[in-house]
Design a protein around this motif. Structure first.
Motif: not given
Length: 82
Positions: A38, A42-43, A45-50, A52
């Motif tokens: 990435f 921000q991108d 973290v957004k992917y990681t959260e999605s 998890k």
């Protein structure tokens, strides 16, 4: 002002999802399931959260940040055993 290759700008953060370890000739290797790069935090973290919430118990996510030419491990995210 220093020149930075466009392709290097796209790979400033790395998220890996892996499961288990494989031993080959007494060396251990991670079994990588996926690896994504990435351009910004921000991108990543957004992917990681999605992903998890979709992890099973024995999968782990590793989050890296590129510092100069070295990938620095920032966080290991694992699902607790239930």
């Amino acid at each position: 002002m220093s020149y930075v290759k466009k392709q290097e700008l796209k790979k400033q953060f790395k998220v890996e999802m892996f499961k288990g370890i494989q031993i080959i000739d007494n060396e251990s290797y991670d079994l990588i399931d996926s690896r994504k790069f990435f351009p910004n935090l921000q991108d990543a973290v957004k992917y990681t959260e999605s992903i998890k919430s979709r992890l099973e118990n024995d999968w782990v996510i590793r989050f890296f940040k590129k510092t100069e030419e070295i990938w620095e491990l920032v966080e290991i995210i694992g699902r607790d055993k239930e």
